[in-house]
Design a protein around this motif. Structure first.
Motif, PDB file in Angstrom:
ATOM      1  N   ASP A   4       0.829  -1.216   0.000  1.00  0.00           N
ATOM      2  CA  ASP A   4       0.000   0.000   0.000  1.00  0.00           C
ATOM      3  C   ASP A   4       0.855   1.255   0.000  1.00  0.00           C
ATOM      4  O   ASP A   4       0.547   2.230  -0.691  1.00  0.00           O
ATOM      5  CB  ASP A   4      -0.950   0.006   1.194  1.00  0.00           C
ATOM      6  N   GLU A   5       1.920   1.224   0.771  1.00  0.00           N
ATOM      7  CA  GLU A   5       2.840   2.364   0.841  1.00  0.00           C
ATOM      8  C   GLU A   5       3.530   2.587  -0.511  1.00  0.00           C
ATOM      9  O   GLU A   5       3.643   3.718  -0.993  1.00  0.00           O
ATOM     10  CB  GLU A   5       3.882   2.092   1.935  1.00  0.00           C
ATOM     11  N   ALA A   6       3.965   1.505  -1.139  1.00  0.00           N
ATOM     12  CA  ALA A   6       4.625   1.602  -2.448  1.00  0.00           C
ATOM     13  C   ALA A   6       3.655   2.125  -3.504  1.00  0.00           C
ATOM     14  O   ALA A   6       4.006   3.001  -4.311  1.00  0.00           O
ATOM     15  CB  ALA A   6       5.182   0.242  -2.857  1.00  0.00           C
ATOM     16  N   LEU A   7       2.438   1.605  -3.506  1.00  0.00           N
ATOM     17  CA  LEU A   7       1.444   2.064  -4.477  1.00  0.00           C
ATOM     18  C   LEU A   7       1.112   3.547  -4.282  1.00  0.00           C
ATOM     19  O   LEU A   7       0.969   4.286  -5.262  1.00  0.00           O
ATOM     20  CB  LEU A   7       0.176   1.210  -4.395  1.00  0.00           C
ATOM     21  N   ALA A   8       1.013   3.972  -3.033  1.00  0.00           N
ATOM     22  CA  ALA A   8       0.737   5.391  -2.761  1.00  0.00           C
ATOM     23  C   ALA A   8       1.886   6.264  -3.256  1.00  0.00           C
ATOM     24  O   ALA A   8       1.661   7.338  -3.832  1.00  0.00           O
ATOM     25  CB  ALA A   8       0.508   5.603  -1.266  1.00  0.00           C
ATOM     26  N   CYS A   9       3.102   5.803  -3.072  1.00  0.00           N
ATOM     27  CA  CYS A   9       4.292   6.532  -3.537  1.00  0.00           C
ATOM     28  C   CYS A   9       4.279   6.670  -5.056  1.00  0.00           C
ATOM     29  O   CYS A   9       4.543   7.746  -5.603  1.00  0.00           O
ATOM     30  CB  CYS A   9       5.540   5.789  -3.064  1.00  0.00           C
ATOM     31  N   VAL A  10       3.959   5.593  -5.740  1.00  0.00           N
ATOM     32  CA  VAL A  10       3.949   5.590  -7.200  1.00  0.00           C
ATOM     33  C   VAL A  10       2.775   6.408  -7.748  1.00  0.00           C
ATOM     34  O   VAL A  10       2.911   7.096  -8.756  1.00  0.00           O
ATOM     35  CB  VAL A  10       3.905   4.129  -7.717  1.00  0.00           C
ATOM     36  N   LYS A  11       1.642   6.339  -7.075  1.00  0.00           N
ATOM     37  CA  LYS A  11       0.449   7.040  -7.559  1.00  0.00           C
ATOM     38  C   LYS A  11       0.709   8.537  -7.721  1.00  0.00           C
ATOM     39  O   LYS A  11       0.176   9.173  -8.638  1.00  0.00           O
ATOM     40  CB  LYS A  11      -0.728   6.792  -6.621  1.00  0.00           C
ATOM     41  N   GLU A  12       1.546   9.089  -6.868  1.00  0.00           N
ATOM     42  CA  GLU A  12       1.893  10.513  -6.947  1.00  0.00           C
ATOM     43  C   GLU A  12       2.670  10.847  -8.217  1.00  0.00           C
ATOM     44  O   GLU A  12       2.691  12.000  -8.639  1.00  0.00           O
ATOM     45  CB  GLU A  12       2.736  10.917  -5.735  1.00  0.00           C
ATOM     46  N   GLN A  13       3.298   9.856  -8.826  1.00  0.00           N
ATOM     47  CA  GLN A  13       4.157  10.075  -9.986  1.00  0.00           C
ATOM     48  C   GLN A  13       3.449   9.834 -11.322  1.00  0.00           C
ATOM     49  O   GLN A  13       3.994  10.163 -12.375  1.00  0.00           O
ATOM     50  CB  GLN A  13       5.377   9.143  -9.927  1.00  0.00           C
ATOM     51  N   LEU A  14       2.266   9.241 -11.282  1.00  0.00           N
ATOM     52  CA  LEU A  14       1.633   8.740 -12.496  1.00  0.00           C
ATOM     53  C   LEU A  14       0.263   9.367 -12.757  1.00  0.00           C
ATOM     54  O   LEU A  14      -0.384   9.853 -11.830  1.00  0.00           O
ATOM     55  CB  LEU A  14       1.451   7.215 -12.388  1.00  0.00           C
ATOM     56  N   THR A  15      -0.169   9.292 -14.010  1.00  0.00           N
ATOM     57  CA  THR A  15      -1.548   9.630 -14.338  1.00  0.00           C
ATOM     58  C   THR A  15      -2.439   8.507 -13.824  1.00  0.00           C
ATOM     59  O   THR A  15      -1.958   7.401 -13.522  1.00  0.00           O
ATOM     60  CB  THR A  15      -1.737   9.765 -15.858  1.00  0.00           C
ATOM     61  N   GLU A  16      -3.728   8.750 -13.757  1.00  0.00           N
ATOM     62  CA  GLU A  16      -4.659   7.721 -13.292  1.00  0.00           C
ATOM     63  C   GLU A  16      -4.615   6.492 -14.210  1.00  0.00           C
ATOM     64  O   GLU A  16      -4.612   5.360 -13.746  1.00  0.00           O
ATOM     65  CB  GLU A  16      -6.083   8.279 -13.219  1.00  0.00           C
ATOM     66  N   GLN A  17      -4.553   6.726 -15.518  1.00  0.00           N
ATOM     67  CA  GLN A  17      -4.486   5.624 -16.471  1.00  0.00           C
ATOM     68  C   GLN A  17      -3.204   4.801 -16.288  1.00  0.00           C
ATOM     69  O   GLN A  17      -3.231   3.572 -16.314  1.00  0.00           O
ATOM     70  CB  GLN A  17      -4.570   6.171 -17.897  1.00  0.00           C
ATOM     71  N   ARG A  18      -2.080   5.469 -16.090  1.00  0.00           N
ATOM     72  CA  ARG A  18      -0.810   4.760 -15.912  1.00  0.00           C
ATOM     73  C   ARG A  18      -0.781   4.048 -14.570  1.00  0.00           C
ATOM     74  O   ARG A  18      -0.192   2.976 -14.439  1.00  0.00           O
ATOM     75  CB  ARG A  18       0.361   5.738 -16.056  1.00  0.00           C
ATOM     76  N   TYR A  19      -1.438   4.617 -13.562  1.00  0.00           N
ATOM     77  CA  TYR A  19      -1.522   3.948 -12.262  1.00  0.00           C
ATOM     78  C   TYR A  19      -2.323   2.647 -12.398  1.00  0.00           C
ATOM     79  O   TYR A  19      -1.926   1.607 -11.863  1.00  0.00           O
ATOM     80  CB  TYR A  19      -2.147   4.868 -11.209  1.00  0.00           C
ATOM     81  N   THR A  20      -3.435   2.688 -13.131  1.00  0.00           N
ATOM     82  CA  THR A  20      -4.233   1.478 -13.372  1.00  0.00           C
ATOM     83  C   THR A  20      -3.385   0.426 -14.089  1.00  0.00           C
ATOM     84  O   THR A  20      -3.432  -0.759 -13.738  1.00  0.00           O
ATOM     85  CB  THR A  20      -5.493   1.832 -14.189  1.00  0.00           C
ATOM     86  N   HIS A  21      -2.608   0.870 -15.084  1.00  0.00           N
ATOM     87  CA  HIS A  21      -1.687  -0.032 -15.780  1.00  0.00           C
ATOM     88  C   HIS A  21      -0.706  -0.650 -14.780  1.00  0.00           C
ATOM     89  O   HIS A  21      -0.458  -1.858 -14.802  1.00  0.00           O
ATOM     90  CB  HIS A  21      -0.931   0.743 -16.864  1.00  0.00           C
ATOM     91  N   THR A  22      -0.160   0.152 -13.898  1.00  0.00           N
ATOM     92  CA  THR A  22       0.824  -0.316 -12.920  1.00  0.00           C
ATOM     93  C   THR A  22       0.233  -1.375 -11.998  1.00  0.00           C
ATOM     94  O   THR A  22       0.884  -2.386 -11.706  1.00  0.00           O
ATOM     95  CB  THR A  22       1.377   0.876 -12.113  1.00  0.00           C
ATOM     96  N   VAL A  23      -0.993  -1.177 -11.558  1.00  0.00           N
ATOM     97  CA  VAL A  23      -1.650  -2.179 -10.715  1.00  0.00           C
ATOM     98  C   VAL A  23      -1.824  -3.479 -11.509  1.00  0.00           C
ATOM     99  O   VAL A  23      -1.588  -4.576 -10.980  1.00  0.00           O
ATOM    100  CB  VAL A  23      -2.998  -1.657 -10.173  1.00  0.00           C
ATOM    101  N   GLY A  24      -2.179  -3.368 -12.780  1.00  0.00           N
ATOM    102  CA  GLY A  24      -2.293  -4.557 -13.628  1.00  0.00           C
ATOM    103  C   GLY A  24      -0.970  -5.275 -13.797  1.00  0.00           C
ATOM    104  O   GLY A  24      -0.909  -6.514 -13.760  1.00  0.00           O
ATOM    105  N   VAL A  25       0.110  -4.511 -13.974  1.00  0.00           N
ATOM    106  CA  VAL A  25       1.449  -5.108 -14.089  1.00  0.00           C
ATOM    107  C   VAL A  25       1.814  -5.802 -12.782  1.00  0.00           C
ATOM    108  O   VAL A  25       2.347  -6.924 -12.787  1.00  0.00           O
ATOM    109  CB  VAL A  25       2.503  -4.054 -14.490  1.00  0.00           C
TER     110      VAL A  25
END
Length: 187
Positions: A4-25
């Motif tokens: 959760d901490e890592a995802l929150a950190c990454v979410k700040e760096q990405l667009t919503e679409q790219r964040y969704t992609h990241t969760v899928g990856v």
């Protein structure tokens, strides 16, 4: 670092679409790691941070690559490749992840490299086949990834090389070298 901490950190760096992609990856990488016997936590971490630098300014990524004095050849190719080596560096300096296996998987997730580790292969393939990807050839690679990671990787590389050739774009030498090395290993 917890998921959760890592995802929150990454979410700040990405667009919503790219964040969704990241969760899928991330979800795909965890499944592949379980299937093929890789370290699941490392696969999860590398997948979460694989696109960390994706939206950094080109000049910033270029300077990071120059400062690292690694992957300099990538600067002669399309800037879409730059976020991988720049991202590995930024994840180390900004996030504090020092595990070289994780950093290497981030570094090579766009280009591949001859002699890829199992983790590097998983992140490359997970990025290629995550559920949000919809393009010709992706279903074939998904099917191959159910049984054989190397065959999935070979097909993903082949598809990428063919796509770039059809668009009259240069192909990064490590991508071709990765494809050739994997074919030689299969013989």
């Amino acid at each position: 670092m917890k998921r959760d901490e890592a995802l929150a950190c990454v979410k700040e760096q990405l667009t919503e679409q790219r964040y969704t992609h990241t969760v899928g990856v991330m979800e795909t990488a965890v499944k592949l790691a379980e299937r093929f016997g890789a370290d699941v936590k490392k696969a999860e971490t590398a997948a979460i941070f694989h696109d960390y630098a994706k939206f950094r300014p080109k000049e910033e990524m270029k300077q990071i690559i120059l400062d690292e004095n690694k992957s300099l050849e990538v600067l002669d190719f399309h800037h879409e490749l730059w976020h991988a080596p720049a991202g590995a560096s930024l994840v180390k300096t900004e996030v504090g992840i020092t595990d070289e296996d994780v950093l290497s998987a981030i570094r090579y997730h766009t280009s591949g490299r001859p002699g890829m580790t199992l983790l590097e292969k998983i992140i490359y393939v997970a990025d290629y086949i995550e559920p949000g990807r919809l393009f010709p050839g992706v279903d074939e690679v998904r099917a191959l990834a159910e049984e054989n990671l190397d065959l999935a990787l070979i097909q993903a590389l082949k598809n990428t090389i063919t796509f770039l050739l059809k668009k009259n774009q240069a192909v990064f030498p490590d991508t071709i070298a990765t494809y050739n090395a994997l074919l030689k290993e299969r013989q």
